[in-house]
Design a protein around this motif. Structure first.
Motif, PDB file in Angstrom:
ATOM      1  N   SER A   1      42.450 -13.080 -30.573  1.00  0.00           N
ATOM      2  CA  SER A   1      43.320 -12.099 -31.118  1.00  0.00           C
ATOM      3  C   SER A   1      42.713 -10.830 -31.340  1.00  0.00           C
ATOM      4  O   SER A   1      43.311  -9.786 -31.141  1.00  0.00           O
ATOM      5  N   ASN A   2      41.469 -10.613 -31.305  1.00  0.00           N
ATOM      6  CA  ASN A   2      40.669  -9.559 -31.275  1.00  0.00           C
ATOM      7  C   ASN A   2      40.127  -8.759 -29.856  1.00  0.00           C
ATOM      8  O   ASN A   2      40.504  -9.548 -28.994  1.00  0.00           O
ATOM      9  N   ARG A   3      39.826  -7.847 -29.821  1.00  0.00           N
ATOM     10  CA  ARG A   3      39.591  -7.133 -28.341  1.00  0.00           C
ATOM     11  C   ARG A   3      38.308  -7.776 -27.982  1.00  0.00           C
ATOM     12  O   ARG A   3      37.344  -8.074 -28.772  1.00  0.00           O
ATOM     13  N   ILE A   4      38.495  -8.202 -26.738  1.00  0.00           N
ATOM     14  CA  ILE A   4      37.084  -9.100 -26.075  1.00  0.00           C
ATOM     15  C   ILE A   4      36.533  -8.015 -25.133  1.00  0.00           C
ATOM     16  O   ILE A   4      37.185  -7.480 -23.883  1.00  0.00           O
ATOM     17  N   GLY A   5      35.489  -7.861 -25.297  1.00  0.00           N
ATOM     18  CA  GLY A   5      34.670  -6.799 -24.083  1.00  0.00           C
ATOM     19  C   GLY A   5      34.267  -7.736 -22.754  1.00  0.00           C
ATOM     20  O   GLY A   5      33.711  -8.981 -23.027  1.00  0.00           O
ATOM     21  N   VAL A   6      34.426  -7.218 -21.830  1.00  0.00           N
ATOM     22  CA  VAL A   6      34.093  -7.947 -20.367  1.00  0.00           C
ATOM     23  C   VAL A   6      32.881  -7.133 -19.791  1.00  0.00           C
ATOM     24  O   VAL A   6      33.127  -5.983 -19.307  1.00  0.00           O
ATOM     25  N   TYR A   7      31.633  -7.605 -19.534  1.00  0.00           N
ATOM     26  CA  TYR A   7      30.563  -6.948 -18.887  1.00  0.00           C
ATOM     27  C   TYR A   7      30.208  -7.671 -17.646  1.00  0.00           C
ATOM     28  O   TYR A   7      29.606  -8.793 -17.589  1.00  0.00           O
ATOM     29  N   VAL A   8      30.359  -7.087 -16.605  1.00  0.00           N
ATOM     30  CA  VAL A   8      30.020  -7.803 -15.205  1.00  0.00           C
ATOM     31  C   VAL A   8      28.927  -7.300 -14.775  1.00  0.00           C
ATOM     32  O   VAL A   8      28.807  -5.917 -14.245  1.00  0.00           O
ATOM     33  N   TYR A   9      27.864  -7.940 -14.415  1.00  0.00           N
ATOM     34  CA  TYR A   9      26.556  -7.635 -14.163  1.00  0.00           C
ATOM     35  C   TYR A   9      25.989  -7.682 -12.732  1.00  0.00           C
ATOM     36  O   TYR A   9      25.185  -7.318 -12.171  1.00  0.00           O
ATOM     37  N   GLU A  10      27.023  -8.645 -11.917  1.00  0.00           N
ATOM     38  CA  GLU A  10      26.874  -8.998 -10.762  1.00  0.00           C
ATOM     39  C   GLU A  10      28.131  -9.678 -10.106  1.00  0.00           C
ATOM     40  O   GLU A  10      29.028 -10.451 -10.631  1.00  0.00           O
ATOM     41  N   VAL A  11      28.425  -9.040  -8.996  1.00  0.00           N
ATOM     42  CA  VAL A  11      29.573  -9.102  -7.866  1.00  0.00           C
ATOM     43  C   VAL A  11      28.959  -9.687  -6.669  1.00  0.00           C
ATOM     44  O   VAL A  11      28.251  -8.910  -6.011  1.00  0.00           O
ATOM     45  N   ARG A  12      29.221 -11.052  -6.147  1.00  0.00           N
ATOM     46  CA  ARG A  12      28.680 -11.303  -4.981  1.00  0.00           C
ATOM     47  C   ARG A  12      29.637 -12.008  -4.159  1.00  0.00           C
ATOM     48  O   ARG A  12      30.653 -12.892  -4.690  1.00  0.00           O
ATOM     49  N   TYR A  13      29.628 -11.865  -2.779  1.00  0.00           N
ATOM     50  CA  TYR A  13      30.453 -12.632  -1.781  1.00  0.00           C
ATOM     51  C   TYR A  13      29.632 -13.598  -0.949  1.00  0.00           C
ATOM     52  O   TYR A  13      28.738 -13.519  -0.361  1.00  0.00           O
ATOM     53  N   ALA A  14      30.567 -14.777  -0.753  1.00  0.00           N
ATOM     54  CA  ALA A  14      29.796 -15.887   0.087  1.00  0.00           C
ATOM     55  C   ALA A  14      30.857 -16.819   0.287  1.00  0.00           C
ATOM     56  O   ALA A  14      31.860 -17.327  -0.616  1.00  0.00           O
ATOM     57  N   ASP A  15      31.309 -17.410   1.518  1.00  0.00           N
ATOM     58  CA  ASP A  15      32.174 -18.406   2.023  1.00  0.00           C
ATOM     59  C   ASP A  15      33.612 -17.968   1.538  1.00  0.00           C
ATOM     60  O   ASP A  15      34.425 -18.653   0.893  1.00  0.00           O
ATOM     61  N   ASP A  16      34.123 -16.780   1.921  1.00  0.00           N
ATOM     62  CA  ASP A  16      35.323 -16.633   1.388  1.00  0.00           C
ATOM     63  C   ASP A  16      35.784 -16.344  -0.193  1.00  0.00           C
ATOM     64  O   ASP A  16      36.901 -16.329  -0.287  1.00  0.00           O
ATOM     65  N   GLN A  17      34.628 -16.170  -0.648  1.00  0.00           N
ATOM     66  CA  GLN A  17      34.805 -16.342  -2.347  1.00  0.00           C
ATOM     67  C   GLN A  17      33.873 -15.136  -3.013  1.00  0.00           C
ATOM     68  O   GLN A  17      32.850 -14.790  -2.260  1.00  0.00           O
ATOM     69  N   VAL A  18      34.400 -14.334  -3.821  1.00  0.00           N
ATOM     70  CA  VAL A  18      33.864 -13.506  -4.641  1.00  0.00           C
ATOM     71  C   VAL A  18      33.572 -14.056  -5.899  1.00  0.00           C
ATOM     72  O   VAL A  18      34.629 -14.482  -6.772  1.00  0.00           O
ATOM     73  N   THR A  19      32.424 -14.120  -6.613  1.00  0.00           N
ATOM     74  CA  THR A  19      31.861 -14.488  -8.046  1.00  0.00           C
ATOM     75  C   THR A  19      31.469 -13.238  -8.754  1.00  0.00           C
ATOM     76  O   THR A  19      30.711 -12.505  -8.180  1.00  0.00           O
ATOM     77  N   LEU A  20      32.109 -13.267  -9.926  1.00  0.00           N
ATOM     78  CA  LEU A  20      31.591 -12.183 -10.998  1.00  0.00           C
ATOM     79  C   LEU A  20      30.910 -13.011 -12.038  1.00  0.00           C
ATOM     80  O   LEU A  20      31.547 -13.997 -12.415  1.00  0.00           O
ATOM     81  N   THR A  21      29.693 -12.532 -12.342  1.00  0.00           N
ATOM     82  CA  THR A  21      28.954 -13.160 -13.516  1.00  0.00           C
ATOM     83  C   THR A  21      28.460 -12.018 -14.414  1.00  0.00           C
ATOM     84  O   THR A  21      28.315 -10.893 -14.098  1.00  0.00           O
ATOM     85  N   GLY A  22      28.534 -12.238 -15.706  1.00  0.00           N
ATOM     86  CA  GLY A  22      28.246 -11.247 -16.791  1.00  0.00           C
ATOM     87  C   GLY A  22      28.460 -11.784 -18.028  1.00  0.00           C
ATOM     88  O   GLY A  22      28.022 -13.186 -18.364  1.00  0.00           O
TER      89      GLY A  22
END
Length: 341
Positions: free
Chosen positions: A251-272
């Protein structure tokens, strides 16, 4: 034009160069929220205000680099001109400013080694990009100069770029006072490969990054609540005699920090990482038994890794781990100060 790393009350041009020197020395971040920002999103802040309500600090030069730092507009408004003499956070920032001051002076001196460079820096920093004519000229200049940068300064062109997707809410009035609504912080750090993957995510998979960040918050909300409850249950036998959650962390604000965006096999993965806070009533394992209230309301922060994979069908795979939350005694101390006032 003076080369001293001091705030000027007469020269806007000097202060623009000083801000550039500060931004470089502080790593391109707002010193208050630690968020990466562009030069145009930052201002010069006096850590100890020039006219604080609590009075000036005796023997301290408020206009020197030892008391200056780059700050974003929302944080500057939040910080205001309070009484900071004994505030631990401000004292820590003053110490950081003192350590950065020599680098600020060196950066400023480097700018002034060549008058042509100074004029170019001043022209670019003062340019009104909202003007179509100015924007068109800057774009043409960029197209001409980029090949030179690629050849002579490849590290500048290939440097990681942080895009700020933070949702900012207007201040609201509560009981006659202006209050800033907490922000949904969201940052995406992109290298060259990540920038290409972002294009695929948005243009090929049809998932704009703001929508992906909203998806991630929504998807992990229940997992965050469950993991925090499990951590509190385990903590009862280790850190606390008892621990009861006060409200849902999601219920509180959640921070999202994405440190890497990668594409492979018609998919995009976000990690952070995901970052948030919650409150819980805890009873310390070791306490003063003369204390009339064995249970206290404590504030906690959590941060942990996540991964989210998108395909043409949307979000198809995800994982997260909030790790072990840490008690935030600073927030509790500030809340007590507010109550005392």
């Amino acid at each position: 034009m003076t080369e001293d790393a001091r705030y000027s009350h007469t020269s806007r041009e000097h202060n623009r160069l000083l801000l550039l020197a500060l931004v470089q020395a502080w790593g391109g971040k707002c010193y208050w929220c630690r968020t990466p920002k562009t030069f145009r999103d930052l201002q010069i802040d006096h850590i100890i205000p020039r006219n604080p309500r609590g009075g000036a600090v005796q023997g301290f030069d408020v206009d020197s680099a030892e008391n200056l730092a780059p700050i974003c507009g929302p944080c500057n408004q939040e910080k205001g001109n309070g009484e900071f003499e004994d505030a631990p956070r401000v004292d820590a920032m003053r110490q950081a400013a003192m350590s950065h001051a020599p680098a600020v002076q060196r950066n400023l001196a480097r700018f002034h080694k060549n008058d042509a460079v100074v004029k170019a820096l001043l022209a670019v920093t003062a340019a009104d990009l909202a003007s179509p004519d100015v924007a068109e000229s800057i774009e043409a200049f960029g197209a001409a100069i980029m090949p030179v940068f690629r050849e002579k300064f490849p590290r500048v062109v290939d440097a990681r770029y942080t895009k700020d997707y933070t949702r900012r809410f207007p201040p609201v009035e509560v009981e006659g006072r202006q209050s800033q609504v907490p922000e949904e912080r969201a940052l995406v750090e992109l290298d060259a490969e990540g920038q290409r993957a972002l294009v695929i995510l948005e243009d090929v998979l049809g998932m704009p990054m703001p929508d992906a960040l909203r998806d991630i918050r929504s998807y992990f909300s229940r997992d965050i609540d469950d993991e925090v409850k499990e951590w509190l249950r385990r903590s009862e036998s280790r850190q606390y005699r008892s621990a009861d959650l006060h409200g849902r962390p999601s219920s509180n604000r959640i921070g999202v920090y994405v440190y890497e965006v990668r594409y492979a096999d018609d998919q995009v993965t976000l990690t952070g990482e995901l970052e948030g806070s919650f409150a819980a009533y805890v009873e310390d394992a070791e306490r003063d038994y003369e204390d009339w209230s064995p249970s206290r309301l404590a504030d906690f922060d959590f941060i942990g890794p996540f991964g989210a994979t998108y395909s043409r069908e949307g979000l198809i795979d995800a994982y997260m781990d909030v790790g072990d939350p840490e008690e935030n005694r600073w927030r509790h101390s500030m809340a007590m100060l507010d109550l005392d006032e």
